[in-house]
Motif scaffolding. Structure first.
Motif, PDB file in Angstrom:
ATOM      1  N   UNK A   7       0.882  -1.029  -0.077  1.00  0.00           N
ATOM      2  CA  UNK A   7       0.006   0.044  -0.123  1.00  0.00           C
ATOM      3  C   UNK A   7       1.003   1.111  -0.051  1.00  0.00           C
ATOM      4  N   UNK A   8       0.313   2.447  -0.307  1.00  0.00           N
ATOM      5  CA  UNK A   8       0.920   3.479  -0.285  1.00  0.00           C
ATOM      6  C   UNK A   8       1.323   4.151  -1.480  1.00  0.00           C
ATOM      7  N   UNK A   9       1.104   3.515  -2.702  1.00  0.00           N
ATOM      8  CA  UNK A   9       1.468   4.006  -3.877  1.00  0.00           C
ATOM      9  C   UNK A   9       0.080   5.090  -4.258  1.00  0.00           C
ATOM     10  N   UNK A  10       0.873   6.106  -5.387  1.00  0.00           N
ATOM     11  CA  UNK A  10       0.108   6.927  -5.732  1.00  0.00           C
ATOM     12  C   UNK A  10       0.712   7.968  -6.724  1.00  0.00           C
ATOM     13  N   UNK A  11       0.019   9.209  -7.082  1.00  0.00           N
ATOM     14  CA  UNK A  11       0.767  10.214  -7.718  1.00  0.00           C
ATOM     15  C   UNK A  11       1.434  11.231  -7.171  1.00  0.00           C
ATOM     16  N   UNK A  12       3.081  11.320  -7.409  1.00  0.00           N
ATOM     17  CA  UNK A  12       3.413  12.490  -6.743  1.00  0.00           C
ATOM     18  C   UNK A  12       4.253  13.191  -7.635  1.00  0.00           C
ATOM     19  N   UNK A  13       4.669  14.466  -7.507  1.00  0.00           N
ATOM     20  CA  UNK A  13       5.265  15.341  -8.361  1.00  0.00           C
ATOM     21  C   UNK A  13       6.785  15.014  -8.131  1.00  0.00           C
ATOM     22  N   UNK A  14       7.516  15.301  -9.062  1.00  0.00           N
ATOM     23  CA  UNK A  14       8.975  15.098  -9.177  1.00  0.00           C
ATOM     24  C   UNK A  14       9.566  15.647  -8.020  1.00  0.00           C
ATOM     25  N   UNK A  15      10.712  15.219  -7.216  1.00  0.00           N
ATOM     26  CA  UNK A  15      11.259  15.895  -6.207  1.00  0.00           C
ATOM     27  C   UNK A  15      10.375  15.413  -4.911  1.00  0.00           C
ATOM     28  N   UNK A  16       9.185  15.046  -5.032  1.00  0.00           N
ATOM     29  CA  UNK A  16       8.298  14.506  -3.905  1.00  0.00           C
ATOM     30  C   UNK A  16       8.756  13.272  -3.026  1.00  0.00           C
ATOM     31  N   UNK A  17       7.883  12.792  -2.314  1.00  0.00           N
ATOM     32  CA  UNK A  17       8.203  11.778  -1.357  1.00  0.00           C
ATOM     33  C   UNK A  17       6.913  10.733  -1.071  1.00  0.00           C
ATOM     34  N   UNK A  18       7.155   9.503  -0.950  1.00  0.00           N
ATOM     35  CA  UNK A  18       6.092   8.500  -0.715  1.00  0.00           C
ATOM     36  C   UNK A  18       6.890   7.470   0.360  1.00  0.00           C
ATOM     37  N   UNK A  19       5.792   6.841   0.968  1.00  0.00           N
ATOM     38  CA  UNK A  19       6.348   5.773   1.561  1.00  0.00           C
ATOM     39  C   UNK A  19       5.222   4.624   1.474  1.00  0.00           C
ATOM     40  N   UNK A  20       6.063   3.431   0.879  1.00  0.00           N
ATOM     41  CA  UNK A  20       5.325   2.186   0.602  1.00  0.00           C
ATOM     42  C   UNK A  20       5.207   1.379   1.962  1.00  0.00           C
ATOM     43  N   UNK A  21       4.299   0.572   2.097  1.00  0.00           N
ATOM     44  CA  UNK A  21       3.942  -0.374   3.141  1.00  0.00           C
ATOM     45  C   UNK A  21       3.808  -1.788   2.579  1.00  0.00           C
ATOM     46  N   UNK A  22       4.385  -2.918   2.977  1.00  0.00           N
ATOM     47  CA  UNK A  22       4.213  -4.164   2.867  1.00  0.00           C
ATOM     48  C   UNK A  22       3.804  -4.886   4.165  1.00  0.00           C
ATOM     49  N   UNK A 121       1.709  -2.151  -6.026  1.00  0.00           N
ATOM     50  CA  UNK A 121       0.945  -0.861  -5.843  1.00  0.00           C
ATOM     51  C   UNK A 121       1.575   0.046  -6.887  1.00  0.00           C
ATOM     52  N   UNK A 122       1.078   0.907  -7.354  1.00  0.00           N
ATOM     53  CA  UNK A 122       1.403   1.629  -8.547  1.00  0.00           C
ATOM     54  C   UNK A 122       1.918   3.173  -7.743  1.00  0.00           C
ATOM     55  N   UNK A 123       3.191   3.327  -8.322  1.00  0.00           N
ATOM     56  CA  UNK A 123       3.673   4.786  -8.056  1.00  0.00           C
ATOM     57  C   UNK A 123       3.772   5.624  -9.429  1.00  0.00           C
ATOM     58  N   UNK A 124       3.505   6.735  -9.486  1.00  0.00           N
ATOM     59  CA  UNK A 124       3.447   7.543 -10.487  1.00  0.00           C
ATOM     60  C   UNK A 124       4.121   8.857 -10.061  1.00  0.00           C
ATOM     61  N   UNK A 125       5.099   9.198 -10.809  1.00  0.00           N
ATOM     62  CA  UNK A 125       5.732  10.462 -10.526  1.00  0.00           C
ATOM     63  C   UNK A 125       5.712  11.233 -11.793  1.00  0.00           C
ATOM     64  N   UNK A 126       5.025  12.456 -11.515  1.00  0.00           N
ATOM     65  CA  UNK A 126       5.181  13.545 -12.705  1.00  0.00           C
ATOM     66  C   UNK A 126       6.194  14.435 -12.799  1.00  0.00           C
TER      67      UNK A 126
END
Length: 127
Positions: A7-22, A121-126
């Motif tokens: 879980x934790x994927x999503x859309x984020x702008x370049x330079x941003x952060x995300x935290x994925x969980x398993x 989980x899909x991570x998309x970096x724009x």
């Protein structure tokens, strides 16, 4: 039944952060390595990071070294992948896997033995 749920994927702008969980169930957590892998459209699966639960050793792929951090809460059977300074080329489906173990050297690793995989989980970096 072994289950790994990302879980934790999503859309984020370049330079941003995300935290994925398993979140893992059906395994004795400390007996495994937990790895993160990713696959972008039209590309082969790539190893991102891996953590051996028995000794805490960690490995990272060269493209994410210094930007991503793998960690765990063994009491919760959960592994996280903290991702910073995200780039458009980080866009991919991210999978976690419970593996017999992982090994390697700075910038490259491999897993060995048995493996159980989550659905991703899909991570998309724009840009």
């Amino acid at each position: 039944e072994v289950q790994l749920v990302e879980s934790g994927g999503g859309l984020v702008q370049a330079g941003g952060s995300l935290r994925l969980s398993c979140a893992a169930s059906g395994i004795t957590f400390d007996d495994y390595g937990i790895g993160w892998f990713r696959q972008a459209p039209g590309k082969e699966r790539e190893g991102v990071s891996c953590l051996n639960m028995n000794d805490g050793s960690t490995y990272y792929g060269d493209s994410v070294h210094g930007r991503f951090t793998i960690s765990s809460d063994n009491a919760k059977n959960t592994v996280w992948l903290q991702m910073h300074s995200l780039k458009p080329e980080d866009t991919a489906v991210y999978y976690c896997a419970a593996v017999t173990g992982c090994s390697g050297y700075p910038g490259s690793f491999y897993y060995y033995g048995m493996s159980y995989w989550g659905k991703g989980t899909l991570v998309t970096v724009s840009s």
